[in-house]
Design a protein around this motif. Structure first.
Motif, PDB file in Angstrom:
ATOM      1  N   GLY A   1       0.808  -1.216   0.000  1.00 22.29           N
ATOM      2  CA  GLY A   1       0.000   0.000   0.000  1.00 22.29           C
ATOM      3  C   GLY A   1       0.841   1.265   0.000  1.00 22.29           C
ATOM      4  O   GLY A   1       0.434   2.287  -0.553  1.00 22.29           O
ATOM      5  N   TYR A   2       2.018   1.207   0.607  1.00 26.16           N
ATOM      6  CA  TYR A   2       2.907   2.369   0.590  1.00 26.16           C
ATOM      7  C   TYR A   2       3.308   2.715  -0.837  1.00 26.16           C
ATOM      8  O   TYR A   2       3.239   3.868  -1.247  1.00 26.16           O
ATOM      9  CB  TYR A   2       4.150   2.099   1.434  1.00 26.16           C
ATOM     10  N   PHE A   3       3.717   1.694  -1.587  1.00 24.51           N
ATOM     11  CA  PHE A   3       4.151   1.962  -2.951  1.00 24.51           C
ATOM     12  C   PHE A   3       2.980   2.359  -3.850  1.00 24.51           C
ATOM     13  O   PHE A   3       3.119   3.239  -4.701  1.00 24.51           O
ATOM     14  CB  PHE A   3       4.886   0.747  -3.517  1.00 24.51           C
ATOM     15  N   ALA A   4       1.836   1.738  -3.663  1.00 23.71           N
ATOM     16  CA  ALA A   4       0.664   2.123  -4.444  1.00 23.71           C
ATOM     17  C   ALA A   4       0.211   3.536  -4.076  1.00 23.71           C
ATOM     18  O   ALA A   4      -0.123   4.338  -4.952  1.00 23.71           O
ATOM     19  CB  ALA A   4      -0.465   1.135  -4.211  1.00 23.71           C
ATOM     20  N   GLY A   5       0.211   3.856  -2.793  1.00 20.76           N
ATOM     21  CA  GLY A   5      -0.189   5.193  -2.363  1.00 20.76           C
ATOM     22  C   GLY A   5       0.810   6.252  -2.773  1.00 20.76           C
ATOM     23  O   GLY A   5       0.435   7.398  -3.061  1.00 20.76           O
ATOM     24  N   ARG A   6       2.084   5.908  -2.790  1.00 22.21           N
ATOM     25  CA  ARG A   6       3.105   6.850  -3.223  1.00 22.21           C
ATOM     26  C   ARG A   6       2.930   7.210  -4.689  1.00 22.21           C
ATOM     27  O   ARG A   6       3.125   8.357  -5.080  1.00 22.21           O
ATOM     28  CB  ARG A   6       4.483   6.235  -2.986  1.00 22.21           C
TER      29      ARG A   6
ATOM     30  N   ASN B   1      -0.426   9.844  -1.998  1.00 23.76           N
ATOM     31  CA  ASN B   1      -0.670   9.853  -0.557  1.00 23.76           C
ATOM     32  C   ASN B   1      -0.260   8.515   0.050  1.00 23.76           C
ATOM     33  O   ASN B   1      -1.092   7.611   0.185  1.00 23.76           O
ATOM     34  CB  ASN B   1      -2.153  10.140  -0.294  1.00 23.76           C
ATOM     35  N   PRO B   2       1.032   8.381   0.431  1.00 21.97           N
ATOM     36  CA  PRO B   2       1.499   7.088   0.949  1.00 21.97           C
ATOM     37  C   PRO B   2       0.856   6.693   2.277  1.00 21.97           C
ATOM     38  O   PRO B   2       0.670   5.500   2.537  1.00 21.97           O
ATOM     39  CB  PRO B   2       3.001   7.252   1.091  1.00 21.97           C
TER      40      PRO B   2
ATOM     41  N   MET C   1      -2.263   7.110   3.300  1.00 21.07           N
ATOM     42  CA  MET C   1      -3.556   6.486   3.031  1.00 21.07           C
ATOM     43  C   MET C   1      -3.365   5.110   2.415  1.00 21.07           C
ATOM     44  O   MET C   1      -4.096   4.174   2.723  1.00 21.07           O
ATOM     45  CB  MET C   1      -4.391   7.371   2.101  1.00 21.07           C
ATOM     46  N   GLY C   2      -2.372   4.963   1.570  1.00 17.98           N
ATOM     47  CA  GLY C   2      -2.082   3.669   0.964  1.00 17.98           C
ATOM     48  C   GLY C   2      -1.640   2.640   1.988  1.00 17.98           C
ATOM     49  O   GLY C   2      -2.039   1.471   1.912  1.00 17.98           O
ATOM     50  N   ILE C   3      -0.846   3.068   2.954  1.00 22.57           N
ATOM     51  CA  ILE C   3      -0.401   2.155   4.016  1.00 22.57           C
ATOM     52  C   ILE C   3      -1.593   1.664   4.824  1.00 22.57           C
ATOM     53  O   ILE C   3      -1.740   0.467   5.079  1.00 22.57           O
ATOM     54  CB  ILE C   3       0.635   2.837   4.931  1.00 22.57           C
ATOM     55  N   SER C   4      -2.458   2.578   5.223  1.00 15.59           N
ATOM     56  CA  SER C   4      -3.584   2.177   6.071  1.00 15.59           C
ATOM     57  C   SER C   4      -4.570   1.283   5.315  1.00 15.59           C
ATOM     58  O   SER C   4      -4.998   0.252   5.840  1.00 15.59           O
ATOM     59  CB  SER C   4      -4.291   3.410   6.633  1.00 15.59           C
ATOM     60  N   LEU C   5      -4.902   1.635   4.087  1.00 10.91           N
ATOM     61  CA  LEU C   5      -5.829   0.810   3.323  1.00 10.91           C
ATOM     62  C   LEU C   5      -5.214  -0.529   2.936  1.00 10.91           C
ATOM     63  O   LEU C   5      -5.881  -1.560   2.961  1.00 10.91           O
ATOM     64  CB  LEU C   5      -6.297   1.559   2.074  1.00 10.91           C
ATOM     65  N   GLY C   6      -3.925  -0.514   2.599  1.00 11.45           N
ATOM     66  CA  GLY C   6      -3.243  -1.763   2.256  1.00 11.45           C
ATOM     67  C   GLY C   6      -3.136  -2.701   3.444  1.00 11.45           C
ATOM     68  O   GLY C   6      -3.296  -3.911   3.306  1.00 11.45           O
ATOM     69  N   ALA C   7      -2.867  -2.161   4.620  1.00 11.47           N
ATOM     70  CA  ALA C   7      -2.770  -2.990   5.819  1.00 11.47           C
ATOM     71  C   ALA C   7      -4.122  -3.609   6.165  1.00 11.47           C
ATOM     72  O   ALA C   7      -4.196  -4.782   6.532  1.00 11.47           O
ATOM     73  CB  ALA C   7      -2.250  -2.162   6.987  1.00 11.47           C
ATOM     74  N   ILE C   8      -5.175  -2.846   6.027  1.00 12.16           N
ATOM     75  CA  ILE C   8      -6.515  -3.376   6.314  1.00 12.16           C
ATOM     76  C   ILE C   8      -6.888  -4.471   5.322  1.00 12.16           C
ATOM     77  O   ILE C   8      -7.347  -5.548   5.705  1.00 12.16           O
ATOM     78  CB  ILE C   8      -7.557  -2.239   6.306  1.00 12.16           C
ATOM     79  N   ALA C   9      -6.676  -4.199   4.044  1.00 11.53           N
ATOM     80  CA  ALA C   9      -7.039  -5.179   3.016  1.00 11.53           C
ATOM     81  C   ALA C   9      -6.177  -6.436   3.115  1.00 11.53           C
ATOM     82  O   ALA C   9      -6.686  -7.558   3.028  1.00 11.53           O
ATOM     83  CB  ALA C   9      -6.909  -4.552   1.635  1.00 11.53           C
TER      84      ALA C   9
END
Length: 59
Positions: free
Chosen positions: A23-28, A32-33, A35-43
């Motif tokens: 999610g970090y790389f997708a959000g980056r 917005n890294p 938001m990507g971290i939080s959504l990626g971690a949840i999913a």
């Protein structure tokens, strides 16, 4: 006797870590890294919590 559902805590943690990194790389890429971290971690944790059951016969 009913079969137990496929759920475990190890998959929850591993999914959160892997999903957070992905999610970090997708959000980056989207701008917005955080938001990507939080959504990626949840999913990721939701997926691996259900998919990766671990051994059935634990003591």
């Amino acid at each position: 006797m009913a079969k137990r559902p496929h759920r475990n805590r190890r998959g929850l943690f591993l999914g959160a870590v892997i999903g957070g990194v992905a999610g970090y790389f997708a959000g980056r890429a989207m701008g917005n890294p955080a938001m990507g971290i939080s959504l990626g971690a949840i999913a990721g944790s939701a997926l691996l919590f259900r998919v990766n059951p671990g051994p059935w016969n634990r003591p």
